[in-house]
Design an enzyme around this catalytic site. Structure first.
Site, mmCIF file in Angstrom:
data_model
loop_
_atom_site.group_PDB
_atom_site.id
_atom_site.type_symbol
_atom_site.label_atom_id
_atom_site.label_comp_id
_atom_site.label_asym_id
_atom_site.label_seq_id
_atom_site.Cartn_x
_atom_site.Cartn_y
_atom_site.Cartn_z
ATOM 1 N N LYS A 95 2.916 -0.583 -3.918
ATOM 2 C CA LYS A 95 1.729 0.258 -3.793
ATOM 3 C C LYS A 95 0.836 -0.221 -2.658
ATOM 4 C CE LYS A 95 -1.176 -2.407 -6.953
ATOM 5 N NZ LYS A 95 -2.025 -2.904 -5.857
ATOM 6 N N LYS A 118 -3.057 -6.763 -8.699
ATOM 7 C CA LYS A 118 -2.835 -6.947 -7.263
ATOM 8 C C LYS A 118 -3.887 -6.164 -6.485
ATOM 9 C CE LYS A 118 1.047 -9.356 -7.590
ATOM 10 N NZ LYS A 118 0.853 -9.801 -8.974
ATOM 11 N N ASP A 119 -4.162 -6.639 -5.292
ATOM 12 C CA ASP A 119 -5.218 -6.101 -4.447
ATOM 13 C C ASP A 119 -4.970 -4.648 -4.054
ATOM 14 O OD1 ASP A 119 -7.350 -5.861 -2.628
ATOM 15 O OD2 ASP A 119 -7.130 -7.935 -2.010
ATOM 16 N N ARG A 120 -6.057 -3.893 -3.932
ATOM 17 C CA ARG A 120 -5.956 -2.510 -3.460
ATOM 18 C C ARG A 120 -5.711 -2.454 -1.955
ATOM 19 N NH1 ARG A 120 -10.703 2.152 -4.086
ATOM 20 N NH2 ARG A 120 -9.611 3.762 -2.902
ATOM 21 N N LYS A 133 -6.818 -7.857 6.486
ATOM 22 C CA LYS A 133 -6.753 -6.546 5.836
ATOM 23 C C LYS A 133 -7.277 -5.429 6.738
ATOM 24 C CE LYS A 133 -7.294 -8.602 1.257
ATOM 25 N NZ LYS A 133 -8.036 -8.604 -0.019
#
Length: 416
Positions: free
Chosen positions: A53, A82-84, A24
Site C-alpha cells: 500500500k 505501517k506509515d501512510r 518521504k
C-alpha cells in the site's frame, strides 16, 4: 506545535553536524518490508495475504478492505501499523471463508496477493522491518558526514532509540497529551483535545476550531469531513450514549491504545534525553540499571535483569559482546523499576508528571498498561548507505519490531 518543534527538546547523542535533507518526498523514497514470524504460516483456518500500500495508514485500509469484502474489520489480523507516506509491504490474515471476496477487492494504491494459509495474525507477530530510504536535498559532503556520524555512534554503542514522531502525530502532535488526560480519567478533556486541536491550514481544521470554541456535537457531525472517521465515530457514539468514556471505548482497540502508548513513549523519550543530557552512558550499565537480553540483534524485552555492584563487570562484558543492552522505562503498573542513579531519574520524571505506576491500572480494562522496559540504543542490522546522483543518500537496514527508522535518520540528518 509541529513534530520538529516537539522533537527539538530531545537531545542528539552524536555531536557531528547532520546532513540535513528531506525524507518521504515521494512514497517510493520510503520503502518498508515486514519480516513476519514464521509461525503465522502454521494452520489452515486463515488465508494470508501480502498487502502492498501507499497513501493509506494500516487501520484505514483494513477497514476499507473489510467494507468491500463484506466482513468485520476485526476479523482481519495484522502484525503492526505501517506509515501512510511510504510504500509498505505487510501480511494480513482473513478467515478462510472470505478468501475469494478479499481476492476480488480492488482499491486505489493497494495491492493484495494471496501467499499462504495460516493463523490469525495478532499485533506483534513480526520479527521486524527492512527499510530502503532516500534522503533528498543533501550536500556534496553528505556521504563523508554520514560516515563520521556512524563512526561516532558506533563508539557510543548505537543510535538513541527514541520513539519516532509518528507515535505522537505528524501534523497535530497531541496523541501523548490525549493519553495523559485519559490516564487521569478526564475523558471529556481528552475528547475536546482529540477533536478540537488544530494547527491551521490542514483539511478539517475549521471544523476542529469550531468544536474547540463551542463544543457543539451536532455541528461537528455536520462539518467534520468523512475522512476523519475516528473523530466521527467518537462524536456519533457520544451522541448515542452521552458519555465520552463510552465513546472512547467504542474506538478500535489499536486506535484507542495509541493515546496511552504515546504518553508512555513521551516519558521514555524524556528519560533517554535526560540521560544523554546528564552525560550518563547508554552503552555501559550503572548500578541499579535494568538490562535487556539480546540475541542475534533482537531484544528480548521480557528477559531483564538488574545490575548490582556484584555483577556489573559481567553485565558490561555482555553488553560489549552485543548480548545485552541498557533499558529505559515504559511506565506501567507492573514495570520493573530501576534503582540507583537510573532509578532517581525515573522517580524525578514520575514526580514531575505527578504520576504513580498504579494509575496505569485504573484505566478501563482494554486500555490498562502493565508497562515494561525498552532498550536505550538501536543497532541497525545490515546498515549500508551510499550517494545516488540526482536523488541523494540511500540507506538500507533492518530494525526489530517497535523501533523507528525515523529515529535512526534523525541522528544522521539532525533536522529537528
Amino acid at each position: 506545535m509541529d513534530y520538529r518543534e516537539f522533537f527539538s527538546r530531545f537531545r542528539y547523542l552524536s555531536e557531528t553536524p547532520g546532513i540535513g535533507g528531506r525524507i518521504k518526498v515521494q512514497p517510493e523514497d520510503f520503502v518498508v518490508v515486514e519480516d513476519p514470524l514464521p509461525s503465522i504460516f502454521e494452520g489452515r483456518k486463515h488465508a494470508i495475504f501480502l498487502l502492498k500500500k501507499q497513501n493509506w495508514d494500516t487501520m484505514s485500509v483494513i477497514k476499507e478492505i473489510a467494507k468491500r469484502a463484506e466482513m468485520r474489520y476485526r476479523d482481519i489480523g495484522f502484525a503492526g501499523t505501517k506509515d501512510r507516506h511510504a510504500v509498505t509491504f505487510q501480511y494480513i490474515s482473513v478467515p478462510i471463508k472470505t478468501k475469494e471476496r478479499v481476492e476480488g477487492v480492488q482499491i486505489r494504491d493497494v495491492e493484495l496477493r494471496f501467499v499462504s494459509y495460516g493463523r490469525f495474525i495478532k499485533l506483534g507477530h513480526l520479527l521486524g522491518n527492512r527499510f530502503r530510504i532516500i534522503v533528498r536535498d543533501v550536500g556534496e559532503d553528505a556521504f563523508e558526514r554520514t560516515r563520521t556520524i556512524i563512526r561516532e555512534l558506533r563508539q557510543k554503542g548505537g543510535f538513541p532509540n527514541y520513539f519516532g514522531h509518528q507515535r505522537f502525530g505528524e501534523k497535530r502532535v497531541t496523541n501523548h497529551l490525549v493519553g495523559k488526560l485519559l490516564l487521569w480519567g478526564d475523558f471529556e478533556g481528552a475528547a475536546r483535545l482529540f477533536l478540537g486541536a488544530h494547527e491551521g491550514g490542514l483539511e478539517g481544521d475549521e471544523a476542529r476550531r469550531h468544536f474547540w470554541e463551542i463544543g457543539d456535537v451536532d455541528k461537528a457531525l455536520e462539518e467534520f469531513p468523512n475522512f476523519l472517521r475516528y473523530e466521527r465515530t467518537l462524536l456519533h457514539r457520544y451522541k448515542e450514549t452521552g458519555s465520552w468514556r463510552r465513546a472512547f471505548l467504542s474506538l478500535p482497540l489499536p486506535i484507542m491504545r495509541i493515546f496511552i502508548h504515546a504518553y508512555q513513549s513521551y516519558l521514555f523519550n524524556h528519560y533517554l534525553s535526560r540521560r544523554i543530557e546528564e552525560g550518563l552512558s547508554l552503552n555501559r550499565a550503572l548500578v541499579g540499571d535494568i538490562v535487556v537480553q539480546m540475541k542475534g540483534g533482537i531484544p528480548y524485552r521480557d528477559r531483564t535483569y538488574r545490575v548490582t555492584e556484584t555483577n556489573i563487570n559481567f553485565v558490561n562484558g555482555t553488553i560489549q559482546k552485543g548480548q545485552a543492552v541498557v533499558s529505559g522505562p515504559l511506565f506501567g503498573f507492573s514495570m520493573r523499576r530501576a534503582k540507583g542513579i537510573p532509578g532517581r531519574l525515573e522517580g524525578e520524571i514520575l514526580e514531575e508528571e505527578n504520576l504513580s505506576l498504579e494509575i496505569f491500572k485504573k484505566l478501563p480494562k482494554p486500555m490498562a498498561e502493565p508497562g515494561g522496559r525498552r532498550e536505550l540504543l538501536i543497532r541497525p542490522l545490515g546498515l549500508t548507505y551510499g550517494y545516488v546522483p540526482e536523488m541523494g543518500m540511500c540507506f538500507r537496514f533492518f530494525l526489530p519490531k517497535g523501533i523507528y527508522a525515523t529515529s535512526v535518520l534523525r541522528e544522521i540528518m539532525k533536522d529537528h
